[in-house]
Design an enzyme around this catalytic site. Structure first.
Site, PDB file in Angstrom:
ATOM      1  N   GLU A  54       7.125  -7.034 -12.928  1.00  0.00           N
ATOM      2  CA  GLU A  54       5.606  -5.837 -11.757  1.00  0.00           C
ATOM      3  C   GLU A  54       5.405  -5.023 -12.595  1.00  0.00           C
ATOM      4  O   GLU A  54       5.269  -4.454 -13.958  1.00  0.00           O
ATOM      5  CB  GLU A  54       6.331  -4.937 -10.919  1.00  0.00           C
ATOM      6  N   GLU A  68      -0.409  -1.696   0.982  1.00  0.00           N
ATOM      7  CA  GLU A  68       0.363  -1.669   2.003  1.00  0.00           C
ATOM      8  C   GLU A  68       0.193   0.076   2.144  1.00  0.00           C
ATOM      9  O   GLU A  68       0.788   0.810   1.821  1.00  0.00           O
ATOM     10  CB  GLU A  68       2.044  -1.374   1.075  1.00  0.00           C
ATOM     11  N   LYS A 128       3.441   2.840   2.579  1.00  0.00           N
ATOM     12  CA  LYS A 128       4.412   2.709   1.017  1.00  0.00           C
ATOM     13  C   LYS A 128       4.416   4.921   1.313  1.00  0.00           C
ATOM     14  O   LYS A 128       2.759   4.941   1.203  1.00  0.00           O
ATOM     15  CB  LYS A 128       4.058   2.184   0.035  1.00  0.00           C
ATOM     16  N   GLU A 177      -0.626   5.247  -4.515  1.00  0.00           N
ATOM     17  CA  GLU A 177       1.249   4.179  -3.587  1.00  0.00           C
ATOM     18  C   GLU A 177       0.493   2.823  -2.832  1.00  0.00           C
ATOM     19  O   GLU A 177       0.915   1.635  -2.760  1.00  0.00           O
ATOM     20  CB  GLU A 177       1.404   5.098  -3.350  1.00  0.00           C
TER      21      GLU A 177
END
Length: 469
Positions: free
Chosen positions: A263, A317, A320, A326
């Protein structure tokens, strides 16, 4: 002397040729912590349209595995932390999972890695002791069906697994994790599996902007950070973080384990205080990251080493938790439109209207010693520069401004540049039998000033930065 330099150059080119034949890979993380994402079939189509060849998912979702069948995309799948207990306790649990969740879709779905647990040292529950037993049971299950050489087993980690990462040569694992890490490293070495790390220069800059420059985090630094122990020059935080991990592995005598970045990325939006979370910075980071990886330049400590990197993340997303950033790491919105343009070939241009200039503003270049050159070659070239080459090497003598760090690479860099500038900054003047390379970033540091053509010195600086988050 000339014949010797030609031979060294030929050898250097040959080594470089073999280094780049291996090739780095760029993948993308497909997280699904959202309630507005397209179906897995649509995602598989998008991935193919964008010519993405490697994808990481965080579980073994059947719909996703089916969607990627016969696409040629290589998948990294995961065993979540919540499943570590049953996987570690009984071999039959791993056998059953493999039989029911993996084998029905393999090899049509090209699975190449299984991650067992994710950043367990950051987990609020003490699950680290379960990781290696679970990994062993998954490997045993693979061996039973003859897939242990085609599908590698590992686990992912945050940089928090290190207790020290600056300077990179002082990289060390946190002793609190010793009982968990050593058996894991032994497992990885024995099975030729990579050490998987999640690296985020963004967090280091956000949380310590007084010590970390934005350009250094974005692969755009116009200055260098010198490791005082090795003399190696760092122009970006990503390389420094990886090398800190390399040195941590070496300190435990694990020299053959490859590092894979599972990541990394940059958010395109954040809360009001997260001023660096912008589409321009995200585009700049990921574009420069891709270029850096596919060039197979490696890192200062591992020049020419191929680099497998997964960008986080495919989509924003919305479920999250945490700060706004985030929920905004995605390359695409849920409607599959791009958050910003990104060329996975590494040939696309960064928007220079919003990003800093990578080269010196007036086209100035310097000559430094190549980290690929052997100590013998560097010493021979340094002796020549300070002798027959008529370079004034007094600045690299004890108590002089460029003596520290007392390292061959650093001393050779100063001497090479002096010769280069005194001889018109021509390409041939930075040859040194292949031991010299030209750069457009000022290598000056502290009171050690690297000259430029027609000057007695060029002002420069080196920022000491924190490498870990």
């Amino acid at each position: 002397m000339a014949r010797g330099f030609k031979l060294l150059l030929a050898i250097s080119l040959l080594i470089t040729h073999f280094d780049i034949c291996i090739g780095s890979t760029i993948g993308v993380c497909y997280g699904r912590n959202a309630d507005d994402l397209p179906t897995p079939d649509k995602v598989a189509e998008l991935v193919q349209q964008r010519k993405i060849k490697y994808v990481r998912i965080y579980d073994s979702n059947i719909q996703v595995l089916r969607a990627f069948a016969n696409t040629g995309v290589e998948l990294m799948i995961g065993v979540p932390n919540a499943d570590l207990l049953p996987f570690s306790q009984f071999q039959t649990n791993a056998d059953t999972w493999l039989k029911n969740s993996i084998l029905p879709y393999y090899p049509a779905t090209k699975i190449t890695y299984i991650t067992v647990g994710a950043e367990v040292t950051e987990s609020p529950n003490n699950v680290s002791a379960m990781v290696v037993p679970a990994m062993q049971n998954v490997l045993t299950a693979l061996k039973k069906v003859g897939l242990h050489k085609k599908i590698k087993v590992s686990s992912t980690h945050s940089l928090g697994v290190l207790s020290r990462s600056f300077p990179p040569s002082a990289g060390a694992f946190n002793s609190r994790h010793a009982s968990f890490l050593r058996p894991m490293l032994e497992f990885l070495a024995e099975n030729q599996s990579p050490f998987m790390i999640n690296l985020y220069p963004y967090y280091a800059y956000r949380d310590s902007s007084n010590n970390v420059t934005l350009d250094y985090a974005l692969f755009q630094s116009s200055s260098v950070v010198i490791d005082p122990n090795t003399g190696l020059l760092y122009t970006n935080m990503f390389d420094a973080q990886i090398d800190a991990l390399y040195y941590a592995l070496i300190s435990l005598n694990f020299r053959t384990i490859k590092i894979m970045v599972t990541e990394t990325g940059w958010p395109s939006k954040g809360s009001p205080k997260e001023t660096a979370a912008t589409p321009d910075n995200a585009q700049t980071y990921n574009t420069n990251l891709i270029r850096h990886a596919i060039d197979d330049a490696g890192t200062p400590a591992k020049p020419g080493q191929e680099m497998d990197v997964y960008i986080f993340s495919l989509f924003n997303e919305n479920r999250k938790p945490g700060l706004d950033s985030e929920r905004n790491w995605g390359l695409f919105y849920p409607d599959q439109t791009s958050v910003y343009n990104l060329d996975f070939t590494g040939k696309g241009a960064v928007d220079t209207t919003t990003s800093s200039n990578h080269t010196s503003s007036n086209g100035t270049t310097w000559c430094i010693a190549s980290s690929k050159a052997s100590d013998l070659d560097l010493q021979s070239a340094l002796d020549w520069a300070c002798g027959p080459g008529n370079v004034d090497c007094s600045a690299i003598q004890p108590s002089q401004p460029c003596f520290e760090p007392d390292a061959l690479l650093s001393h050779a860099s100063y001497a090479f540049n002096s010769y280069y500038q005194e001889n018109g900054a021509s390409t041939i003047a930075c040859g040194f039998g292949g031991a010299g390379v030209t750069v457009d970033k000022n290598p000056s540091y502290d009171n050690c000033l690297y000259t430029t053509t027609g000057t007695g010195g060029e002002m420069g600086f080196v920022s000491e930065v924190m490498i870990s988050r």
